[in-house]
Every structure is written in structure tokens, then in C-alpha cells.
Design a protein around this motif. Structure first.
Motif, PDB file in Angstrom:
ATOM      1  N   HIS A  30       5.254  -3.124  11.728  1.00  0.00           N
ATOM      2  CA  HIS A  30       6.637  -3.423  12.127  1.00  0.00           C
ATOM      3  C   HIS A  30       7.459  -2.168  11.858  1.00  0.00           C
ATOM      4  N   TYR A  82      19.349 -14.021  13.458  1.00  0.00           N
ATOM      5  CA  TYR A  82      19.572 -13.794  12.021  1.00  0.00           C
ATOM      6  C   TYR A  82      21.025 -14.040  11.608  1.00  0.00           C
ATOM      7  N   GLU A  88       5.704  -9.484  18.850  1.00  0.00           N
ATOM      8  CA  GLU A  88       6.357 -10.635  18.202  1.00  0.00           C
ATOM      9  C   GLU A  88       7.836 -10.335  17.947  1.00  0.00           C
ATOM     10  N   PRO A  89       8.598 -10.189  19.005  1.00  0.00           N
ATOM     11  CA  PRO A  89      10.026  -9.899  18.847  1.00  0.00           C
ATOM     12  C   PRO A  89      10.806 -11.142  18.434  1.00  0.00           C
ATOM     13  N   GLY A  90      11.875 -10.906  17.705  1.00  0.00           N
ATOM     14  CA  GLY A  90      12.803 -11.987  17.367  1.00  0.00           C
ATOM     15  C   GLY A  90      14.181 -11.651  17.900  1.00  0.00           C
ATOM     16  N   ARG A  91      14.778 -10.622  17.296  1.00  0.00           N
ATOM     17  CA  ARG A  91      16.157 -10.251  17.607  1.00  0.00           C
ATOM     18  C   ARG A  91      16.398 -10.049  19.115  1.00  0.00           C
ATOM     19  N   GLY A  93       7.900  -6.671  16.106  1.00  0.00           N
ATOM     20  CA  GLY A  93       9.200  -6.792  16.743  1.00  0.00           C
ATOM     21  C   GLY A  93       9.930  -5.480  16.546  1.00  0.00           C
ATOM     22  N   GLY A  94      11.246  -5.571  16.305  1.00  0.00           N
ATOM     23  CA  GLY A  94      12.037  -4.361  16.072  1.00  0.00           C
ATOM     24  C   GLY A  94      12.848  -3.937  17.276  1.00  0.00           C
ATOM     25  N   LEU A 107      12.110  -2.914   7.061  1.00  0.00           N
ATOM     26  CA  LEU A 107      11.236  -3.953   6.499  1.00  0.00           C
ATOM     27  C   LEU A 107      10.042  -3.336   5.776  1.00  0.00           C
ATOM     28  N   ALA A 110       9.264 -14.535  17.203  1.00  0.00           N
ATOM     29  CA  ALA A 110       9.382 -14.701  15.747  1.00  0.00           C
ATOM     30  C   ALA A 110      10.518 -15.691  15.489  1.00  0.00           C
ATOM     31  N   LYS A 162      11.903 -17.045  13.102  1.00  0.00           N
ATOM     32  CA  LYS A 162      12.868 -16.861  12.016  1.00  0.00           C
ATOM     33  C   LYS A 162      14.219 -16.381  12.557  1.00  0.00           C
ATOM     34  N   SER A 200      13.521  -3.803  11.806  1.00  0.00           N
ATOM     35  CA  SER A 200      14.298  -4.537  12.805  1.00  0.00           C
ATOM     36  C   SER A 200      15.456  -3.674  13.314  1.00  0.00           C
TER      37      SER A 200
HETATM   38  C1  LIG Z   1       6.267 -10.154  10.634  1.00  0.00           C
HETATM   39  C2  LIG Z   1       7.455 -10.083  11.517  1.00  0.00           C
HETATM   40  N1  LIG Z   1       7.284 -10.142  12.848  1.00  0.00           N
HETATM   41  C3  LIG Z   1       8.337 -10.097  13.699  1.00  0.00           C
HETATM   42  C4  LIG Z   1       9.622 -10.011  13.237  1.00  0.00           C
HETATM   43  C5  LIG Z   1      10.760  -9.970  14.219  1.00  0.00           C
HETATM   44  O1  LIG Z   1      11.376  -8.747  14.181  1.00  0.00           O
HETATM   45  P1  LIG Z   1      12.646  -8.420  15.092  1.00  0.00           P
HETATM   46  O2  LIG Z   1      13.593  -9.534  14.953  1.00  0.00           O
HETATM   47  O3  LIG Z   1      13.138  -7.134  14.584  1.00  0.00           O
HETATM   48  O4  LIG Z   1      12.149  -8.308  16.506  1.00  0.00           O
HETATM   49  C6  LIG Z   1       9.855  -9.912  11.852  1.00  0.00           C
HETATM   50  C7  LIG Z   1      11.216  -9.779  11.323  1.00  0.00           C
HETATM   51  O5  LIG Z   1      11.497  -9.823  10.168  1.00  0.00           O
HETATM   52  C8  LIG Z   1       8.743  -9.967  10.970  1.00  0.00           C
HETATM   53  O6  LIG Z   1       8.901  -9.920   9.645  1.00  0.00           O
END
Ligand SMILES: Cc1ncc(COP(=O)(O)O)c(C=O)c1O
Length: 379
Positions: free
Chosen positions: A181, A354, A258-261, A220-221, A150, A51, A53, A184
Motif C-alpha cells: 500500500h 473515512y 483494493e481502493p477505498g477512498r 488502494g491509495g 500507512l 475496501a 472501511k 492513502s
Molecule cells: C489493507 C488496505 N487496503 C486498502 C485500503 C484502502 O486504501 P485507500 O482508501 O487509500 O484506497 C486500506 C486503507 O487503509 C488498507 O489498509
């Protein structure tokens, strides 16, 4: 490799020495790589869509692309960034349940085919602007274990999700999957267990109604260590998710992530400077050149950062605030620091996700510059 939350004072000095100015976010690509490979080893049968973002720095994206990651985007800006790096649409999905029409047109033209939705209006947009799409309905699940929930803005209950599966099929959007989700920075594997149980009931019903459900995007999360090092590791989250999926879902189901953090969080160390000290209401206040408007926005929603200092002496409680002339700009009311002085540097651990993306430059204070490094311990 040492976790950045447990830096030795030697590492801390090297980290300070790297930064000509503060605030600077040091991002260690070797740690990004290590954490991505941990995900892959823990979920060997699942594609991983980072992810972006969380941290869209081009060097981070390029490294992950080289490692074979997929990517999750929400906007024209994120999409163009990936395309500019030569990453094709076939490796990209979009899970933002509400997308702009301009983004949908561009994403479809770029070859993105997997999109999330949680309303009839979004299905209509997909049918018109991204024909031939595969849809994943966003189910609402409990975010009770999450430090950054979220669940208020997105997701539908099971009955509504089933109606949307049927509506999507009628409109020519292939209802191939479900996404959720757990919020996070989810601190318990129970978050996924409970979500998967709920999803499986809806999944069975959806298949009975003829929806060709196959893709289970568990979102994610996954957490990183800030102040609480009891959060579950990626292998622990993976084994809970995989065990639950094996029990509850048909063997032809495909689990997506779809992890981000947890891909970039640990890799980032934010180096900043003490700019002021005060005694206020009997408490010690420490002011930094970085605050909630300049990268630490998540402090306002529950993320509790760990501050590292090389100042001598015992630690004692303090309140830590940012530089802006605004009272919201408080990062922590229960931090521990030794007797720091104006001009001292501090490191804030696990800041790779983030942070820079949230920095606004409010009140004329610049957000952190990113400095990419290759392997924490070097040089
Ligand atoms: C749709 C979606 N996917 C994935 C993520 C990534 O989540 P995380 O950073 O908690 O892994 C987010 C975070 O806001 C999200 O909104």
C-alpha cells in the motif's frame, strides 16, 4: 456531471435544501457508480476489491455488488455486514495483516480464502484457523507521496518477505502473492512505480525459491480531489501501474486492486452549519457543528478539505474548528471562506470516504447522518 468540488451556487442551494438537519453526509450513488466504472475501464483485467472501511453504508455496498465489485474486509463486523447483504465469501478478501482469531475463523467458514500477512505469528494463525488459505505477504514500500501514510504499522522488507514466503509454504499457507500500500491519498504515480520496482525484485527472487507467486495486489491509495486538483486521475494511475507491470512482471501475473477512498470519496458532500465565530490571535475563527471527532479525523493527519459557501463577498483566510470543547478539534488553519454568519450552511467536498466511519459522538455531538441520493443534479 460536475465534480462536487466545483459545485455551482445553484447546486449548493439544492444540496443545502436536501438536509433537514446538519451535519448530514449526502452520498450520491450515481457518482459511486461512475467512479467504480472508471476504475473498471482503466484496469480491465483486474478484479477490484472495494475496501469497505472507507464507507460501509449498505446502499453503497449493494450498488457496488450489483456492479460486480469484490470487497476487502478486516473484521467480523465488516464481514457480517457483507454476508447480511447476500455477498458471498468468494467475492471477499482480507488484507489486514493482523487479524483477530475470531475473524479468521468466521472468514474461513464464510469461504474467504485470500489473506494478507506480514509476520510468522500471522502465518501460524492462518495455518491453524484458516487452513487451505492463499497468502499475500505485505511488503513495506515508501509512502512519501501519501497524505495519509500507512507504512509505520505494516509491511516487511524484502528479505523478511522472502523468509515469510518460505515459512508460509512450510506451514501449508500457499504463498501466492504480494501486497503493498503506497499510503492513502497518494499524490504521485511515482508511489506505485517505485513500489512496483521494489516488489519485482523480491518477486523474481521468490519465484526462484519456488514460491508460486501470481497475485500482485497494488492496494488502494488512489487519490480524490480535495483542495489540490493536480492529483493524478484514476486513468493516469492505471496507465502508470499497467505499464510498469507489463515491464517488470511475468505475463501470467494478476494485478488486484483494493481502493477505498477513490471509489466513494468524491460521491460524498458533508453539509454542516456555522455555530460560532471569533477573532483569536488576530485570526478569524469559524466553528462548525462537525469536527475531527465527528467525521473529519483525517484533518489531523494531513487531509485538507475544501469548504463551499454561498455567502456573498470575497473569500479570506480563516481557521475552521469543530464543536467540541477540545483544542485538537481544529479542521483547518488555512481555509478560505467569505464572511459567513452563525446559522449559515457550508458544504465540505469529497467527504464520502473515512468520515462517518470515524465519527465518535465525543462530547455529545452526533456524527453526520448519511442521506443517500441518486444523481447529484436531481431535484
Ligand atoms: C489493507 C488496505 N487496503 C486498502 C485500503 C484502502 O486504501 P485507500 O482508501 O487509500 O484506497 C486500506 C486503507 O487503509 C488498507 O489498509
Amino acid at each position: 456531471m460536475a465534480s462536487q468540488t466545483t459545485l455551482t451556487s445553484h447546486d449548493l442551494h439544492r444540496c443545502f435544501a436536501r438536509c433537514a438537519a446538519t451535519p448530514t453526509l449526502l452520498v450520491d450513488l450515481a457518482v459511486v457508480e461512475q467512479d467504480f466504472l472508471t476504475f473498471r475501464a482503466s484496469f480491465p483485467d483486474s478484479p477490484i476489491f472495494y475496501a469497505i472501511k472507507a464507507n460501509p453504508h449498505p446502499d453503497v455496498l449493494t450498488r457496488l455488488s450489483t456492479l460486480g465489485a469484490g470487497f476487502e474486509v478486516s473484521s467480523v463486523g465488516e464481514l457480517r455486514l457483507l454476508l447480511g447483504l447476500g455477498i458471498e465469501g468468494g467475492r471477499i478478501i482480507s488484507s489486514n495483516p493482523v487479524k483477530t482469531p475470531a475473524f479468521l475463523r468466521e472468514a474461513h467458514a464464510a469461504g474467504i480464502r485470500y489473506f494478507a500477512y506480514d509476520s510468522a505469528a500471522e502465518v501460524d494463525k492462518l495455518a491453524e484457523l484458516a487452513p487451505g488459505s492463499q497468502g499475500l505477504v505485505r511488503l513495506e514500500v515508501s509512502n512519501e507521496h501519501s497524505e495519509w501514510p500507512l507504512d509505520k504499522k505494516f509491511g516487511v522488507d524484502s528479505n523478511h518477505a522472502l523468509e515469510l514466503l518460505a515459512y508460509a509454504r512450510d506451514r501449508g499457507v500457499d504463498p501466492v502473492g504480494v501486497i503493498f500500500h503506497v499510503g492513502s491519498q497518494c499524490r504521485s504515480v511515482d508511489g506505485w512505480r517505485v513500489a512496483l520496482e521494489k516488489t519485482s525484485r523480491m518477486w523474481d527472487e521468490g519465484r526462484k525459491q519456488g514460491a508460486p507467486l501470481q497475485i500482485l495486489n497494488v492496494g488502494g491509495g488512489m487519490p480524490v480531489v480535495y483542495t489540490d486538483d493536480r492529483v493524478p486521475s484514476i486513468p493516469a494511475v492505471a496507465s502508470a501501474i499497467r505499464a510498469e507491470c507489463a515491464k517488470l512482471f511475468p505475463s501470467d501475473s494478476k494485478v488486484w486492486l483494493e481502493p477505498g477512498r477513490a471509489i466513494v470519496g468524491r460521491a460524498g458532500t458533508l453539509v454542516c452549519s456555522v455555530i460560532g465565530l471569533a477573532q483569536r490571535g488576530g485570526a478569524r475563527w469559524v466553528y462548525l457543528d462537525v469536527g475531527v471527532f465527528h467525521g473529519l479525523a483525517e484533518a489531523t493527519g494531513g487531509i485538507r478539505y475544501r469548504f463551499l459557501s454561498d455567502a456573498p463577498g470575497p473569500e479570506s483566510p480563516c481557521t475552521i474548528a469543530g464543536p467540541s470543547c477540545d483544542s485538537v478539534d481544529v479542521i483547518s488553519t488555512d481555509a478560505l471562506l467569505p464572511d459567513v454568519r452563525v446559522g449559515d450552511r457550508l458544504a465540505i467536498a469529497s467527504c464520502g470516504a473515512y468520515t462517518t466511519v470515524y465519527a465518535s459522538g465525543f462530547n455529545g455531538f452526533p456524527g453526520p447522518e448519511t442521506q443517500i441520493i441518486e444523481s447529484w443534479g436531481d431535484g
